[in-house]
Design an enzyme around this catalytic site. Structure first.
Site, mmCIF file in Angstrom:
data_model
loop_
_atom_site.group_PDB
_atom_site.id
_atom_site.type_symbol
_atom_site.label_atom_id
_atom_site.label_comp_id
_atom_site.label_asym_id
_atom_site.label_seq_id
_atom_site.Cartn_x
_atom_site.Cartn_y
_atom_site.Cartn_z
ATOM 1 N N HIS A 47 51.057 78.413 36.687
ATOM 2 C CA HIS A 47 51.081 79.127 37.959
ATOM 3 C C HIS A 47 52.525 79.139 38.459
ATOM 4 O O HIS A 47 53.401 78.492 37.875
ATOM 5 C CB HIS A 47 50.141 78.468 38.985
ATOM 6 C CG HIS A 47 50.379 77.012 39.186
ATOM 7 N ND1 HIS A 47 49.472 76.039 38.839
ATOM 8 C CD2 HIS A 47 51.447 76.348 39.682
ATOM 9 C CE1 HIS A 47 49.955 74.853 39.122
ATOM 10 N NE2 HIS A 47 51.157 75.005 39.630
HETATM 11 C C1 T46 Z 1 52.848 72.203 40.262
HETATM 12 C C2 T46 Z 1 52.608 71.349 39.075
HETATM 13 C C3 T46 Z 1 53.865 70.761 38.524
HETATM 14 C C4 T46 Z 1 45.525 68.733 46.021
HETATM 15 O O1 T46 Z 1 44.431 68.621 46.625
HETATM 16 N N1 T46 Z 1 46.688 68.381 46.637
HETATM 17 C C5 T46 Z 1 47.890 68.484 46.033
HETATM 18 O O2 T46 Z 1 48.928 68.147 46.638
HETATM 19 C C6 T46 Z 1 47.932 68.969 44.687
HETATM 20 C C7 T46 Z 1 49.260 69.115 43.975
HETATM 21 C C8 T46 Z 1 46.752 69.315 44.076
HETATM 22 N N2 T46 Z 1 45.579 69.184 44.727
HETATM 23 C C9 T46 Z 1 44.327 69.503 44.021
HETATM 24 C C10 T46 Z 1 44.152 70.967 43.665
HETATM 25 C C11 T46 Z 1 43.329 70.906 42.405
HETATM 26 O O3 T46 Z 1 41.957 70.817 42.750
HETATM 27 O O4 T46 Z 1 44.349 68.802 42.773
HETATM 28 C C12 T46 Z 1 43.738 69.574 41.753
HETATM 29 C C13 T46 Z 1 44.672 69.750 40.576
HETATM 30 O O5 T46 Z 1 45.796 70.550 40.971
HETATM 31 P P1 T46 Z 1 46.482 71.608 39.992
HETATM 32 O O6 T46 Z 1 45.462 72.228 39.122
HETATM 33 O O7 T46 Z 1 47.297 72.543 40.832
HETATM 34 O O8 T46 Z 1 47.418 70.659 39.129
HETATM 35 P P2 T46 Z 1 48.591 71.083 38.135
HETATM 36 O O9 T46 Z 1 49.039 69.844 37.475
HETATM 37 O O10 T46 Z 1 48.195 72.221 37.289
HETATM 38 O O11 T46 Z 1 49.770 71.610 39.110
HETATM 39 C C14 T46 Z 1 50.448 70.673 39.924
HETATM 40 C C15 T46 Z 1 50.756 71.287 41.300
HETATM 41 O O12 T46 Z 1 49.553 71.777 41.886
HETATM 42 C C16 T46 Z 1 51.739 72.425 41.211
HETATM 43 O O13 T46 Z 1 52.231 72.692 42.507
HETATM 44 O O14 T46 Z 1 53.884 72.833 40.366
HETATM 45 O O15 T46 Z 1 51.661 70.294 39.318
#
Ligand code: T46
Length: 140
Positions: free
Chosen positions: A52
């Site tokens: 993303h």
């Molecule tokens: C990024 C990369 C490097 C939250 O509730 N609070 C938060 O602060 C974050 C970061 C995530 N979440 C929840 C949202 C999803 O349900 O945690 C779950 C996993 O998040 P996500 O799928 O976005 O995780 P990554 O590792 O794909 O992405 C993350 C960050 O979201 C993003 O900003 O740049 O790490």
């Protein structure tokens, strides 16, 4: 000012017989105020995360343990950063499609973020990302 290019920043490390201590100060080592901290660990081998882009969010990623690769795509080219040092971090400006991969077993990455969590700041579709980039170039 929001920086436009990703770059590696070396942070202070205090090395002593009793161990190391690293630190990051907003405005001194990184160009934004930290509003949120999150971390990623226990990533199964072969897993990719990210896929993303962010419209506004600035982040600073530090691998506290182990190693991982961060692929950053600006809409036309991709640059790879290997993060494997706890006293160096990756400044990740908005407007980059990011993929995190090649997590080693036990890798831990901590992320300092300029904004609170906001799902509306995410662009989750690559074609949408390209369209958003194009619009930004035209209006800039
Ligand atoms: C990024 C990369 C490097 C939250 O509730 N609070 C938060 O602060 C974050 C970061 C995530 N979440 C929840 C949202 C999803 O349900 O945690 C779950 C996993 O998040 P996500 O799928 O976005 O995780 P990554 O590792 O794909 O992405 C993350 C960050 O979201 C993003 O900003 O740049 O790490």
């Amino acid at each position: 000012m929001v920086e436009s290019k990703p770059r590696i920043i070396t942070i202070p490390k205090i090395t002593e017989d009793r161990g190391n201590l690293g630190y990051v100060e907003s405005g001194r080592h990184i160009p934004f105020t930290i509003q949120r901290v999150y971390f990623i660990n226990d990533v199964p081998g072969g897993t990719e995360r990210g896929s993303h882009a962010h419209k506004k969010l600035q982040q600073f990623l530090i691998t506290l343990s182990g190693s991982l690769s961060v692929l950053l795509n600006d809409g036309s080219r991709t640059e790879e950063f290997v993060l494997n040092r706890s006293h160096q971090g990756l400044l990740l400006p908005p407007g980059y499609w990011r993929t995190l991969r090649d997590f080693t077993s036990g890798a831990v990455v901590i992320v300092l973020a300029s904004e609170m969590y906001d799902p509306d700041d995410y662009i989750n579709d690559y074609d949408e990302f390209l369209a958003w980039k194009k619009l930004r170039t035209v209006t800039a």
